[in-house]
Write an enzyme that holds these catalytic residues in place. Structure first.
Site, PDB file in Angstrom:
ATOM      1  N   LYS A  10      11.667  -5.400  -1.515  1.00 51.01           N
ATOM      2  CA  LYS A  10      12.928  -6.245  -1.532  1.00 51.01           C
ATOM      3  C   LYS A  10      12.968  -6.780  -0.125  1.00 51.01           C
ATOM      4  O   LYS A  10      12.253  -6.472   0.908  1.00 51.01           O
ATOM      5  CB  LYS A  10      14.116  -5.395  -1.778  1.00 51.01           C
ATOM      6  CG  LYS A  10      14.090  -4.613  -3.183  1.00 51.01           C
ATOM      7  CD  LYS A  10      15.316  -3.967  -3.541  1.00 51.01           C
ATOM      8  CE  LYS A  10      15.203  -3.377  -4.816  1.00 51.01           C
ATOM      9  NZ  LYS A  10      16.521  -2.368  -5.231  1.00 51.01           N
ATOM     10  N   TYR A  50      17.580  -8.604 -13.675  1.00 49.65           N
ATOM     11  CA  TYR A  50      18.737  -7.582 -13.431  1.00 49.65           C
ATOM     12  C   TYR A  50      19.853  -8.031 -14.557  1.00 49.65           C
ATOM     13  O   TYR A  50      21.041  -7.614 -14.406  1.00 49.65           O
ATOM     14  CB  TYR A  50      19.457  -7.749 -12.182  1.00 49.65           C
ATOM     15  CG  TYR A  50      18.657  -6.896 -10.829  1.00 49.65           C
ATOM     16  CD1 TYR A  50      18.311  -5.516 -11.148  1.00 49.65           C
ATOM     17  CD2 TYR A  50      18.521  -7.625  -9.787  1.00 49.65           C
ATOM     18  CE1 TYR A  50      17.570  -5.077  -9.896  1.00 49.65           C
ATOM     19  CE2 TYR A  50      17.940  -7.111  -8.637  1.00 49.65           C
ATOM     20  CZ  TYR A  50      17.334  -5.724  -8.805  1.00 49.65           C
ATOM     21  OH  TYR A  50      16.727  -5.008  -7.823  1.00 49.65           O
ATOM     22  N   PHE A  58      28.648  -4.522  -8.187  1.00 49.93           N
ATOM     23  CA  PHE A  58      27.557  -4.790  -7.372  1.00 49.93           C
ATOM     24  C   PHE A  58      26.789  -6.019  -7.661  1.00 49.93           C
ATOM     25  O   PHE A  58      25.817  -6.311  -6.831  1.00 49.93           O
ATOM     26  CB  PHE A  58      27.067  -3.787  -6.957  1.00 49.93           C
ATOM     27  CG  PHE A  58      26.131  -3.209  -8.143  1.00 49.93           C
ATOM     28  CD1 PHE A  58      24.869  -3.444  -8.294  1.00 49.93           C
ATOM     29  CD2 PHE A  58      26.648  -1.921  -8.721  1.00 49.93           C
ATOM     30  CE1 PHE A  58      23.900  -2.815  -9.521  1.00 49.93           C
ATOM     31  CE2 PHE A  58      25.970  -1.584  -9.981  1.00 49.93           C
ATOM     32  CZ  PHE A  58      24.736  -2.029 -10.251  1.00 49.93           C
ATOM     33  N   ARG A  86       8.227   5.169  -9.943  1.00 57.58           N
ATOM     34  CA  ARG A  86       9.635   5.615  -9.693  1.00 57.58           C
ATOM     35  C   ARG A  86       9.881   6.990  -8.911  1.00 57.58           C
ATOM     36  O   ARG A  86      10.730   6.939  -8.090  1.00 57.58           O
ATOM     37  CB  ARG A  86      10.232   5.921 -11.023  1.00 57.58           C
ATOM     38  CG  ARG A  86      10.348   4.538 -11.949  1.00 57.58           C
ATOM     39  CD  ARG A  86      11.448   3.701 -11.724  1.00 57.58           C
ATOM     40  NE  ARG A  86      12.958   4.241 -11.928  1.00 57.58           N
ATOM     41  CZ  ARG A  86      14.045   3.575 -11.783  1.00 57.58           C
ATOM     42  NH1 ARG A  86      14.024   2.230 -11.448  1.00 57.58           N
ATOM     43  NH2 ARG A  86      15.303   4.303 -12.102  1.00 57.58           N
ATOM     44  N   ASN A 117      17.525  -0.601  -0.816  1.00 52.93           N
ATOM     45  CA  ASN A 117      16.565   0.538  -0.771  1.00 52.93           C
ATOM     46  C   ASN A 117      15.073   0.258  -0.819  1.00 52.93           C
ATOM     47  O   ASN A 117      14.214   0.791  -1.298  1.00 52.93           O
ATOM     48  CB  ASN A 117      17.006   1.610  -2.053  1.00 52.93           C
ATOM     49  CG  ASN A 117      17.196   0.639  -3.325  1.00 52.93           C
ATOM     50  OD1 ASN A 117      16.793  -0.313  -3.336  1.00 52.93           O
ATOM     51  ND2 ASN A 117      17.782   1.625  -4.363  1.00 52.93           N
ATOM     52  N   HIS A 120      11.687  -2.081  -5.732  1.00 56.57           N
ATOM     53  CA  HIS A 120      12.192  -1.901  -7.240  1.00 56.57           C
ATOM     54  C   HIS A 120      11.009  -1.619  -7.836  1.00 56.57           C
ATOM     55  O   HIS A 120      10.030  -1.721  -7.587  1.00 56.57           O
ATOM     56  CB  HIS A 120      12.472  -3.140  -7.588  1.00 56.57           C
ATOM     57  CG  HIS A 120      12.536  -3.404  -9.117  1.00 56.57           C
ATOM     58  ND1 HIS A 120      13.716  -3.120  -9.913  1.00 56.57           N
ATOM     59  CD2 HIS A 120      11.587  -3.785  -9.975  1.00 56.57           C
ATOM     60  CE1 HIS A 120      13.551  -3.182 -11.281  1.00 56.57           C
ATOM     61  NE2 HIS A 120      12.306  -3.602 -11.258  1.00 56.57           N
ATOM     62  N   GLU A 131       9.692  -7.506 -17.101  1.00 54.97           N
ATOM     63  CA  GLU A 131       9.519  -7.775 -15.921  1.00 54.97           C
ATOM     64  C   GLU A 131       8.325  -8.450 -15.202  1.00 54.97           C
ATOM     65  O   GLU A 131       8.333  -9.303 -14.247  1.00 54.97           O
ATOM     66  CB  GLU A 131       9.891  -6.656 -14.809  1.00 54.97           C
ATOM     67  CG  GLU A 131      11.561  -6.294 -15.276  1.00 54.97           C
ATOM     68  CD  GLU A 131      11.679  -4.661 -14.413  1.00 54.97           C
ATOM     69  OE1 GLU A 131      11.009  -4.226 -13.629  1.00 54.97           O
ATOM     70  OE2 GLU A 131      12.707  -4.456 -14.753  1.00 54.97           O
TER      71      GLU A 131
HETATM   72  P1  DAT Z   1      16.979   1.325  -9.264  1.00 57.22           P
HETATM   73  O1  DAT Z   1      16.785   0.214  -8.323  1.00 57.22           O
HETATM   74  O2  DAT Z   1      16.847   2.610  -8.825  1.00 57.22           O
HETATM   75  O3  DAT Z   1      16.453   1.332 -10.690  1.00 57.22           O
HETATM   76  P2  DAT Z   1      19.514   0.438 -10.646  1.00 57.22           P
HETATM   77  O4  DAT Z   1      18.773  -0.470 -11.378  1.00 57.22           O
HETATM   78  O5  DAT Z   1      20.567   1.212 -11.299  1.00 57.22           O
HETATM   79  O6  DAT Z   1      18.710   1.141  -9.574  1.00 57.22           O
HETATM   80  O7  DAT Z   1      20.421  -0.729  -9.535  1.00 57.22           O
HETATM   81  C1  DAT Z   1      19.624  -1.659  -9.199  1.00 57.22           C
HETATM   82  C2  DAT Z   1      19.810  -1.919  -7.695  1.00 57.22           C
HETATM   83  O8  DAT Z   1      21.276  -2.253  -7.447  1.00 57.22           O
HETATM   84  C3  DAT Z   1      19.565  -0.737  -6.930  1.00 57.22           C
HETATM   85  O9  DAT Z   1      18.190  -0.489  -6.440  1.00 57.22           O
HETATM   86  C4  DAT Z   1      20.825  -0.601  -5.705  1.00 57.22           C
HETATM   87  C5  DAT Z   1      21.812  -1.483  -6.252  1.00 57.22           C
HETATM   88  N1  DAT Z   1      23.023  -0.587  -6.856  1.00 57.22           N
HETATM   89  C6  DAT Z   1      22.800   0.096  -7.967  1.00 57.22           C
HETATM   90  N2  DAT Z   1      24.017   0.840  -8.245  1.00 57.22           N
HETATM   91  C7  DAT Z   1      24.922   0.584  -7.061  1.00 57.22           C
HETATM   92  C8  DAT Z   1      26.180   0.660  -6.728  1.00 57.22           C
HETATM   93  N3  DAT Z   1      26.782   1.617  -7.566  1.00 57.22           N
HETATM   94  N4  DAT Z   1      26.457   0.239  -5.648  1.00 57.22           N
HETATM   95  C9  DAT Z   1      25.916  -0.444  -4.953  1.00 57.22           C
HETATM   96  N5  DAT Z   1      24.534  -1.079  -5.326  1.00 57.22           N
HETATM   97  C10 DAT Z   1      24.098  -0.375  -6.378  1.00 57.22           C
HETATM   98 MG    MG Z   2      16.591  -0.396 -12.084  1.00 61.60          MG
END
Ligand code: DAT
Ligand code: MG
Length: 139
Positions: A10, A50, A58, A86, A117, A120, A131
């Site tokens: 990212k 997404y 968010f 993962r 973070n 992805h 994707e």
């Molecule tokens: P991941 O990237 O671990 O698959 P995700 O798909 O649930 O997590 O969310 C996509 C991204 O969005 C994640 O890497 C960071 C951000 N994110 C997720 N949940 C969040 C939250 N509750 N508050 C802020 N950012 C969040």
């Molecule tokens: Mg995800």
């Protein structure tokens, strides 16, 4: 079973010059790089990528963040690479992601409207197919 996954370094990871470190960890684990390309996302592409998060609180800051600079898009291949990457990445919140993982070792939680973070990784075979098609339509 050999499978493929979509990985993104990212904008935070690219800006912090961690692209090579992420690629190193993917290769050191024994996965094969199939495609690697620096790309700029668009709002339309992110709405597809997404889709599961559209409408969440968010989502808007997530899109702003993902548009804040280039991302390194990667397709990696290997035995159970989807869950394997993962596991290398660690859990979503970098503060509590396990040491030894990309997020646990290299990221922390900032006072920001969205979690940054570094990486992805696709979360299922269906997500990976979808994707990869979004980021590398020619593959
Ligand atoms: P991941 O990237 O671990 O698959 P995700 O798909 O649930 O997590 O969310 C996509 C991204 O969005 C994640 O890497 C960071 C951000 N994110 C997720 N949940 C969040 C939250 N509750 N508050 C802020 N950012 C969040
Ligand atoms: Mg995800």
């Amino acid at each position: 079973m050999t499978e493929r996954t979509l990985i993104l370094v990212k904008p935070d990871g690219v800006k912090r010059a961690l692209s090579g470190e992420v690629l190193r960890r993917i290769e050191a684990k024994g996965y094969t790089l199939v495609a690697v390309e620096l790309k700029h996302a668009t709002p339309e592409l992110l709405a597809e990528h997404y889709a599961e998060h559209v409408g969440k609180p968010f989502y808007a800051p997530l899109v702003d963040f993902m548009l804040s600079g280039p991302v390194l898009a990667v397709v990696a291949e290997g035995e159970r690479v989807i869950e394997g990457f993962r596991s290398l990445a660690g859990t979503t919140d970098p503060t509590t992601a396990a040491p030894g993982t990309i997020r646990g070792d290299l990221a922390r939680t900032w006072d920001l409207p969205v979690i940054q973070n570094i990486v992805h990784g696709s979360d299922s075979p269906e997500s990976a197919d979808r994707e990869i098609g979004i980021w590398f339509p020619a593959l």
